[in-house]
Each structure stands twice: as C-alpha cells, then as structure tokens.
Scaffold this motif. Structure first.
Motif, mmCIF file in Angstrom:
data_model
loop_
_atom_site.group_PDB
_atom_site.id
_atom_site.type_symbol
_atom_site.label_atom_id
_atom_site.label_comp_id
_atom_site.label_asym_id
_atom_site.label_seq_id
_atom_site.Cartn_x
_atom_site.Cartn_y
_atom_site.Cartn_z
ATOM 1 N N ILE A 2 -96.032 68.341 -10.234
ATOM 2 C CA ILE A 2 -95.014 68.652 -11.241
ATOM 3 C C ILE A 2 -94.353 69.996 -10.976
ATOM 4 C CG2 ILE A 2 -96.196 67.286 -13.004
ATOM 5 C CD1 ILE A 2 -97.251 69.911 -14.185
ATOM 6 N N TYR A 3 -94.920 70.780 -10.035
ATOM 7 C CA TYR A 3 -94.371 72.097 -9.727
ATOM 8 C C TYR A 3 -93.406 72.029 -8.548
ATOM 9 C CZ TYR A 3 -98.011 74.075 -12.754
ATOM 10 O OH TYR A 3 -98.820 74.403 -13.814
ATOM 11 N N ASP A 4 -92.538 73.037 -8.476
ATOM 12 C CA ASP A 4 -91.537 73.078 -7.413
ATOM 13 C C ASP A 4 -91.611 74.416 -6.665
ATOM 14 O OD1 ASP A 4 -89.550 71.754 -5.984
ATOM 15 O OD2 ASP A 4 -87.949 72.807 -7.063
ATOM 16 N N CYS A 5 -92.802 74.760 -6.185
ATOM 17 C CA CYS A 5 -93.005 76.015 -5.458
ATOM 18 C C CYS A 5 -92.257 75.963 -4.129
ATOM 19 C CB CYS A 5 -94.496 76.249 -5.210
ATOM 20 S SG CYS A 5 -95.490 76.186 -6.722
ATOM 21 N N SER B 146 -89.454 68.663 -5.430
ATOM 22 C CA SER B 146 -88.109 68.392 -4.927
ATOM 23 C C SER B 146 -88.088 68.065 -3.438
ATOM 24 C CB SER B 146 -87.196 69.597 -5.187
ATOM 25 O OG SER B 146 -87.668 70.745 -4.501
ATOM 26 N N ASN B 147 -89.250 68.136 -2.775
ATOM 27 C CA ASN B 147 -89.317 67.876 -1.346
ATOM 28 C C ASN B 147 -89.348 66.369 -1.090
ATOM 29 O OD1 ASN B 147 -89.195 69.087 1.136
ATOM 30 N ND2 ASN B 147 -91.389 69.342 1.369
ATOM 31 N N ASP B 148 -88.574 65.925 -0.129
ATOM 32 C CA ASP B 148 -88.493 64.505 0.177
ATOM 33 C C ASP B 148 -89.585 64.127 1.176
ATOM 34 O OD1 ASP B 148 -87.685 61.901 0.391
ATOM 35 O OD2 ASP B 148 -86.016 62.313 1.774
ATOM 36 N N VAL B 149 -90.799 63.901 0.656
ATOM 37 C CA VAL B 149 -91.930 63.514 1.487
ATOM 38 C C VAL B 149 -92.550 62.242 0.924
ATOM 39 C CG1 VAL B 149 -92.463 65.866 2.225
ATOM 40 C CG2 VAL B 149 -93.547 64.948 0.163
ATOM 41 N N SER C 95 -86.271 73.934 3.580
ATOM 42 C CA SER C 95 -85.103 74.818 3.533
ATOM 43 C C SER C 95 -84.893 75.307 2.108
ATOM 44 C CB SER C 95 -83.867 74.065 4.033
ATOM 45 O OG SER C 95 -82.728 74.877 3.938
ATOM 46 N N ASP C 96 -84.908 76.614 1.939
ATOM 47 C CA ASP C 96 -84.725 77.213 0.614
ATOM 48 C C ASP C 96 -84.200 78.623 0.805
ATOM 49 O OD1 ASP C 96 -85.375 78.640 -1.947
ATOM 50 O OD2 ASP C 96 -86.246 76.699 -2.461
ATOM 51 N N SER C 97 -83.147 78.968 0.118
ATOM 52 C CA SER C 97 -82.515 80.279 0.289
ATOM 53 C C SER C 97 -83.427 81.427 -0.116
ATOM 54 C CB SER C 97 -81.211 80.336 -0.518
ATOM 55 O OG SER C 97 -81.472 80.128 -1.901
ATOM 56 N N ARG C 98 -84.476 81.126 -0.893
ATOM 57 C CA ARG C 98 -85.394 82.175 -1.335
ATOM 58 C C ARG C 98 -86.421 82.532 -0.263
ATOM 59 N NH1 ARG C 98 -87.587 79.138 -6.503
ATOM 60 N NH2 ARG C 98 -87.304 77.415 -5.007
ATOM 61 N N LEU C 99 -86.526 81.712 0.753
ATOM 62 C CA LEU C 99 -87.539 81.906 1.787
ATOM 63 C C LEU C 99 -86.958 82.586 3.018
ATOM 64 C CD1 LEU C 99 -89.224 78.399 1.526
ATOM 65 C CD2 LEU C 99 -90.250 80.575 0.838
ATOM 66 N N PRO C 100 -87.805 83.340 3.760
ATOM 67 C CA PRO C 100 -87.326 83.989 4.987
ATOM 68 C C PRO C 100 -87.024 82.953 6.070
ATOM 69 C CG PRO C 100 -89.707 84.215 4.795
ATOM 70 C CD PRO C 100 -89.233 83.616 3.501
ATOM 71 N N ILE C 101 -86.103 83.300 6.942
ATOM 72 C CA ILE C 101 -85.766 82.414 8.052
ATOM 73 C C ILE C 101 -86.628 82.800 9.245
ATOM 74 C CG2 ILE C 101 -83.935 81.639 9.612
ATOM 75 C CD1 ILE C 101 -81.930 82.356 7.415
ATOM 76 N N ILE C 102 -87.612 81.992 9.544
ATOM 77 C CA ILE C 102 -88.497 82.227 10.688
ATOM 78 C C ILE C 102 -88.678 80.924 11.441
ATOM 79 C CG2 ILE C 102 -89.743 84.168 9.641
ATOM 80 C CD1 ILE C 102 -91.983 82.249 8.913
ATOM 81 N N THR C 103 -88.998 81.020 12.736
ATOM 82 C CA THR C 103 -89.162 79.824 13.560
ATOM 83 C C THR C 103 -90.588 79.299 13.579
ATOM 84 O OG1 THR C 103 -89.480 81.219 15.507
ATOM 85 C CG2 THR C 103 -87.233 80.469 15.051
ATOM 86 N N GLY C 104 -91.543 80.150 13.200
ATOM 87 C CA GLY C 104 -92.945 79.739 13.207
ATOM 88 C C GLY C 104 -93.778 80.692 12.382
ATOM 89 N N PRO C 105 -95.016 80.311 12.081
ATOM 90 C CA PRO C 105 -95.882 81.181 11.261
ATOM 91 C C PRO C 105 -96.213 82.481 11.984
ATOM 92 C CG PRO C 105 -97.124 79.337 12.168
ATOM 93 C CD PRO C 105 -95.693 79.069 12.474
ATOM 94 N N PRO C 106 -96.358 83.591 11.243
ATOM 95 C CA PRO C 106 -96.686 84.895 11.856
ATOM 96 C C PRO C 106 -98.167 84.968 12.245
ATOM 97 C CG PRO C 106 -96.540 85.114 9.467
ATOM 98 C CD PRO C 106 -96.167 83.693 9.787
ATOM 99 N N ILE C 107 -98.527 84.311 13.329
ATOM 100 C CA ILE C 107 -99.923 84.151 13.726
ATOM 101 C C ILE C 107 -100.586 85.501 14.017
ATOM 102 C CG2 ILE C 107 -101.493 83.127 15.394
ATOM 103 C CD1 ILE C 107 -100.201 81.131 13.517
ATOM 104 N N ILE C 108 -99.896 86.366 14.781
ATOM 105 C CA ILE C 108 -100.509 87.649 15.145
ATOM 106 C C ILE C 108 -100.738 88.503 13.908
ATOM 107 C CG2 ILE C 108 -100.188 89.779 16.462
ATOM 108 C CD1 ILE C 108 -98.603 88.186 18.491
#
Length: 421
Positions: free
Chosen positions: A67-70, A78-81, A262-275
């Motif tokens: 029921i949440y839209d985090c 709202s995610n189409d999965v 895709s969400d304008s509130r989130l940072p644009i990154i290509t992958g998780p910050p593993i290091i």
C-alpha cells in the motif's frame, strides 16, 4: 514443485534480494523434542550458488503487494511489476520441504504491506507459529517486523522468531518524508524500543525462572540504504552508533542503493555504491569491535570515508602522533588501533608477550599484516621501516608499494632539475 508455487517463489525471492539484513548469527535454538533441525553451531546445512555464494536461508517476501509508494522500493505500489502473494501454509510447506532437502538452514521472511501493518504482521506471526508448534521446526527464523504493528503482535513474534528486525531504511526523518511520505520515524523506532524492552524483560525473567519463555534470542537488527538520499557517512555512522546504544541492536546492515525505478526524487546513478557500502561496513566494524567512536572515524570537517583506503588506516594516518606503538608494552586497546592488526591478532599478542619478548617474525606468525603495521609499530624498540615518512608517503607505499613511491620521488626530482635548468 507445483508450477504456481514455483512462479510465486521466483517473483517473491527476487523481490526479497534487496533486503540484506539476513544473517543467522546469534541463534541458539536447540532441538529438544525430536523436531526438525536446529539453529545452533555447525548443525546447519548449506548450499551454494553457481558463483560460489553460500545460500543458507530461504529468503522470501510473503507478498510484494504494498500500500506504500516508497520511491526507492521495487515493490512500491506505483511500480509496474508482476505481483504475487503466498498463503500462510504455502510458506510453511516451502520452508519444511527446502529444509528436508538441505537447501536451507532456516527462513528469512519479510513482506510488503497488504491492508495495514497489523494485518500483515499477523500473517508473518502465524507462519512462525505453525513452523514451531505444528511442524516442530527448530531451525533459524528471522521475521521482519512491520512498522506500525501492535506491541502484542511484536511480542508474539519474538516468542517464535530467533531474530526480529525493523528496517529504518533512510538515515534521516527528512529523507523519509521526501522518499517514503507514508512512513515516519516514530512508527519505526517504537517497535525497535518494544523489542528492546521485551529482550531486557526476557533476560531478567530467565535469571529467575529456568522455564521462562525465550524472546528473539538472536536480538534485533535493521537496514539502512546508502546512496538513495543525500546524507553523508558522518550522519549515517552517527545514526548507527545511536541505534546500537539506544536500542541494543545486534547489527545495522547497509545496502547500497540499487537504481530500480525512475523518480525525480532519486539520484541518477548507474549502479549501487559498492565501495562506499564496504567502507561503511568497515567503519561499523571499528565501532562494534575496536573501540572507535563514530566521531573518531568521520566528523563534520571530514564527513565522508576515504574510498581508497580502509577507515582504520585513514584514522592512523590522521593521528600519526600516537605512533609508533611498542608491541611488547602497549595497551591492548592501542594495539587494536594499529592498521594490519585485528582482534584475534591483538589478543594473541597480549597473551604471548607475557612469556617472551615478541619479534616481527612472531607477529607474522600471528597473522599480523606487516605490510601495513610496520609503519606504526616497533618490536623491542626495533623497526622494519622509517617512521619519519609523512602520511602521504605511507599512504602511497601501502597502496602502490615501495617501487612506485621511489619512481614518484625520482620523477619529482627530475622535474625540479628541469625547472632549475
């Protein structure tokens, strides 16, 4: 396996992979009634994936409906999965069948939110209760506590689960409001406090009554997402330090943000910050086992961890005045702070030096990483290396080796000669 169940398992196991707080450490549930399995010691079966990773827990969601839209969550409404949900009995049957095949050592069960927190939490508790009481299952169970669930349900969950966890997710109330507006810190921290109080009460009762019920013997944990919001490492580690102190958490897990929607509130990154995630884990380890405070590792002037070197080495290079340390006389707490010396090695050093003066060869045999430690220690007032190097030279030597440093110094000298010429 029924194809319908198999399809559900594929969806709900994949959705659960983003929750990293699933260690089974600390569980000591014994098998006393000829039931199935136990969660103590090495009496646990493991299996391995094709790439060699150990898979020991059936890690699934009860449902990925929510029921949440985090913004950061793959199961946001709202995610189409593709959506799916297990029944209570299906999870019980899967756990037992997988355990009998030695695929798993226990169950890690989380969930999206069906109708409300209590409705969902009640089903999680029913699964654990059925496993314990009907199936006589004594393996490890980790239940994810749903924020906002009632105190009564949390108390009941702790009677059947080895570990409970409440995911705090984001490092500040401000970020939570921005990325998960339906959630709030109060609903997250309140069950954490309830679990803490129940753990304290159960411990006191066990001192008085041998038959006192056990409550979540492996304690509680939480998860923080790294990189989905703007908090620096100082803010993250300060929060973790407070959680350990105020809620007696066993572990804080860190999950590098995976760009999944895709969400304008989130940072644009290509992958998780593993290091970065790895450095934060190392810093967390220093707080838990090496006596460091969060403010020693990072502070307002240096709010982020050095990504090139581990935080223990970074601290030592910033505090050169404390070194070199004489291994044969220094306190255990100071030896722990030497780069290249771990907890086991430090204990061996303190124990062995009571009988003889230690040499560098002794340290090597004890597992000390002399490549790092030699810049910060002496043995019987002797040194393997000069201690008058500045921090940058030591940093380069450790990162690139002596040859690279000599080459760099030679290049600098040649540049000076050319300028003079």
């Amino acid at each position: 396996m029924d194809s319908r169940i198999s399809d559900k398992l594929k969806i709900l196991a994949d959705a659960a992979k983003y929750d990293v707080s699933c260690s089974s450490s600390g569980g000591k549930r014994k098998n006393d009634n000829k039931g199935l399995g136990n969660s103590e010691g090495m009496g646990i079966c493991h299996s391995y994936t094709e790439d060699g990773r150990c898979v020991s827990l059936l890690k699934i969601l009860l449902t990925n409906y929510c029921i949440y839209d985090c913004a950061y969550c793959v199961t946001r409404k709202s995610n189409d999965v593709q959506r799916a949900a297990f029944t209570v009995q299906e999870v019980v049957d899967l756990t037992i069948n997988f355990y009998r095949r030695n695929y798993i050592e226990g169950l890690f069960l989380s969930s999206g939110i069906f109708k409300n927190a209590d409705y969902t939490m009640e089903r999680l508790v029913r699964i654990a209760k059925k496993l314990r009481q009907e199936q006589k299952f004594n393996g490890y169970i980790h239940l994810k506590t749903i924020p906002g669930a009632s105190e009564e349900l949390i108390k009941e969950a702790g009677l059947y689960a080895d570990r409970l966890s409440v995911n705090i997710e984001l490092p500040s109330e401000q970020s939570l409001k921005q990325l998960a507006p339906e959630k709030n810190y109060t609903e997250i921290l309140l069950p954490m406090d309830n679990i803490k109080q129940q753990l304290v009460q159960a411990k006191e009762e066990s001192k008085l009554f041998k038959s006192a019920p056990v409550f979540a013997p492996a304690g509680q944990s939480t998860q923080l997402i790294v990189g989905a919001s703007a908090e620096n490492d100082h803010q993250i580690l300060q929060l973790s330090s407070g959680l350990y102190k105020d809620y007696n958490l066993k572990r804080v897990y860190y999950s590098g943000y995976v760009p999944i929607s895709s969400d304008s509130r989130l940072p644009i990154i290509t992958g998780p910050p593993i290091i970065r995630e790895n450095r934060i884990y190392q810093a967390d380890w220093l707080m838990r086992f090496y006596g460091f405070s969060a403010s020693e590792i990072v502070d307002e002037k240096q709010p982020n961890l050095d990504l090139e070197i581990d935080p223990k080495l970074a601290w030592a290079l910033r505090n050169r005045y404390m070194f070199p340390v004489e291994i044969n006389t220094a306190d255990y707490e100071l030896i722990l702070r030497v780069p290249g010396i771990g907890v086991k090695s430090a204990k061996k050093i303190v124990s062995a030096r009571r009988f003889a003066q230690l040499s560098f060869e002794h340290l090597r045999q004890m597992g000390v990483v002399l490549k790092r430690a030699k810049y910060f220690i002496t043995c019987q007032a002797k040194s393997l290396h000069r201690h008058d190097f500045d921090s940058q030279v030591i940093r380069r030597k450790i990162l690139f080796g002596d040859g690279a440093v000599r080459s760099s110094l030679l290049t600098q000298q040649l540049d000076l000669f050319r300028q003079v010429g």
